[in-house]
Design an enzyme around this catalytic site. Sequence first.
Site, PDB file in Angstrom:
ATOM      1  N   HIS A 491       0.831  -1.208   0.000  1.00  0.00           N
ATOM      2  CA  HIS A 491       0.000   0.000   0.000  1.00  0.00           C
ATOM      3  C   HIS A 491       0.869   1.263   0.000  1.00  0.00           C
ATOM      4  CE1 HIS A 491      -3.600   2.389   1.502  1.00  0.00           C
ATOM      5  NE2 HIS A 491      -2.595   3.189   1.829  1.00  0.00           N
ATOM      6  N   GLU A 492       1.753   1.371   0.983  1.00  0.00           N
ATOM      7  CA  GLU A 492       2.577   2.582   1.077  1.00  0.00           C
ATOM      8  C   GLU A 492       3.514   2.711  -0.115  1.00  0.00           C
ATOM      9  OE1 GLU A 492       1.764   4.820   3.011  1.00  0.00           O
ATOM     10  OE2 GLU A 492       0.431   3.659   4.292  1.00  0.00           O
ATOM     11  N   HIS A 495       1.731   4.512  -2.794  1.00  0.00           N
ATOM     12  CA  HIS A 495       1.824   5.964  -2.619  1.00  0.00           C
ATOM     13  C   HIS A 495       3.181   6.471  -3.124  1.00  0.00           C
ATOM     14  CE1 HIS A 495      -1.846   6.952  -0.546  1.00  0.00           C
ATOM     15  NE2 HIS A 495      -1.606   6.182   0.496  1.00  0.00           N
ATOM     16  N   HIS A 498       3.255   6.810  -6.790  1.00  0.00           N
ATOM     17  CA  HIS A 498       2.485   7.995  -7.187  1.00  0.00           C
ATOM     18  C   HIS A 498       3.381   9.242  -7.121  1.00  0.00           C
ATOM     19  CE1 HIS A 498      -1.705  10.134  -6.784  1.00  0.00           C
ATOM     20  NE2 HIS A 498      -1.227  10.208  -8.000  1.00  0.00           N
TER      21      HIS A 498
END
Length: 697
Positions: A491-492, A495, A498
Amino acid sequence: MRTASALAALMTLPALAADPAVAGNPFFTEWKTPFGVPPFASITEAHFLPAFREGMARQKAEVKAIAEAKVAPTFENTIVALERSGQFMDRVGSVFFNLTGAETNPKLQAVNRELMPLMAAHRDDIQLNHQLFQRVKTVWDGRAALKLAPDQSRLLERTYKGFVRAGAALTADQQTRMRAINAEQSKLGVEFGDRLLKATKAFQLLVEKPADLAGLPEGTRMAAAAAAKKAGKDGQWLFTLDGPSIWPFLEYAQNRELRKKLLTGYLERCNQGGDTDTNAIVAKVAALRVEKAQLLGYKTWADFVLEENMAKDPKGVYGLLDQIWKPALEVAKKERAELQAMMAKDLPGQKLEPWDWRYYAEKVKQAKYDFDEESVKPYFAIDAVRQGAFTLAGKLYGISFTEKKEVPVYQKDVRCFEVKEQDGRHLGLIFVDYHPRPGKRGGAWMSSYRQAWVQDGKQVDPVVVNVCNFTAPAGDRPALLTSDEVRTLFHEFGHGLHGLFYKGQYRGTAGTPRDFVELPSQVMENWSMEPEMLKLYAKHYKTGEVIPDALMAKMKKAATFGQGFATVEYMAASLLDMDWHTLTTTKPQDTAAFEKASLAKWGLIAEIPPRYRSPYFNHIMGGYAAGYYSYIWSAVLDSDAFQAFKEKGNLFDPATAAKFRAEVLSKGGTEDPALLYQRFRGRDPQVGPLLEKRGLK
């Protein structure tokens, strides 16, 4: 190797050379470090306030020049010039705010308490500057004739609305009150964070008798023994409120009273009076937000916040939550019945309590699916999982990762990797910081030390960081992660991608609405437990054996078990957040009474506490106020987006990945997120894939 061109402009000013606050202060010199990263070892707490004050002074001068310019306002000399201001302060802030989250100490906390009111006043001085606002408004009013590109239009819109939403169009008296509210909120936010960190780190459950460890896995015992030894309690076992400590204890410890003590310590943080209690802070902040929203012409804080999000208004949020809350609550009630029946075998006549849920959920899972979470942990050594995430990014986007041990880091456990494009071009850096420690707040997040954007026609290379609180190594064993921790790492990392992939030319268009920002992160979780992906990284830490098919099959069958609980405890917090921020009264509430009424209204069952209670709900003291729902909103998007890969019959389909990178990851907030998603998917998102994935249909 190259440093960002943005750093060249941040050299020492000759006029400041004799200033004792400047001499030896790394923020006033060019950083001649690999890739221009902060020289962490040279930066002390004493360097921050002088550097922040200089940064504010420089930006004040930059803004004054824009506001008082004698030429007519244009997009370039007003909007872009304003966007380019404040680079020195941003440089200081990127280091300071990352450290206060990941590696704070009493000196940094003292700096933060002094700094926040100064920063609030500085922001107000810019956003409530009438002369500056009039120039911005002139450009905005004439936008139809400017023929701006989409990202330019987005920057103009964000700049203009930013001023209006800050109060630039208010009367002088209203602006005076707005300044007072902002100053008070900044102080309360710092105090909340300090109290929460203190309360979280202060709680300790010391176990002296080996019999009280019955049921706990070996790795959990080893970690607790190591923690006790570090705390000067050799020969005992120490459990804390950090995730890697509390959750395994609640899942496996047979001692019911100790489970109760540990969970109660978690749930009652900041709720017991004294110098760590935050109830009054929460109530005051909520009341100030109502007042601020109403000053700006909005009914509630949620109306103010959501105007800029995909949801648009509270009705949109409640509408989505209601679609998922009802089926999730029904599934949770069925799970409760199963757990109660299992408990009756051990403790006839006893009622299931919150501290029993995770323990009996594990028992039911083992009985129904012959699956034990501990059986997969040996295949999830942290370095292998991290490499798995890197491998996934390589297969999807063609990028590669190389560790750079010569790059300075802010703590010895932090590691740095250079990221390169498929053709070998430098893309950026990613730091990974994975384990709990006293100066790190709880949870997991991504941030940046340098943001990607374009300056003077040259790409500024991003430096991003993933900060987590995963199970630490114990004895001669590496850190072995739970499946939840594996998903969090992916998940991180999403980010992080991104941040690495953003290709906008402006810093001000990098950010996305809160209910879109979790799409790039949550979509990565979908790959982490797919068999095709597991075979690439899930290897036994001792033997190197790839995770067996039979174990993967058990894990897949058990995947939807407990989703009622997981969805309900999250959504209870989301609904609590929305209820706090749809208040219309400026009178501070009784925090405990308000929370109780909110949860009762939604019918939350007593056996499931909300993921966050009001006194330690750190998300809604910051950027997730009226926005905690965004994880489930983005879950609809990520489940639907992942379905696009499944429809291709190839989870690593390069064409689909290239489209996702081009239309979503590289665009940041340069265009409307709904439009970005439609261009990627060819249609609006559908809720069906999420409900199916969670077994809530």
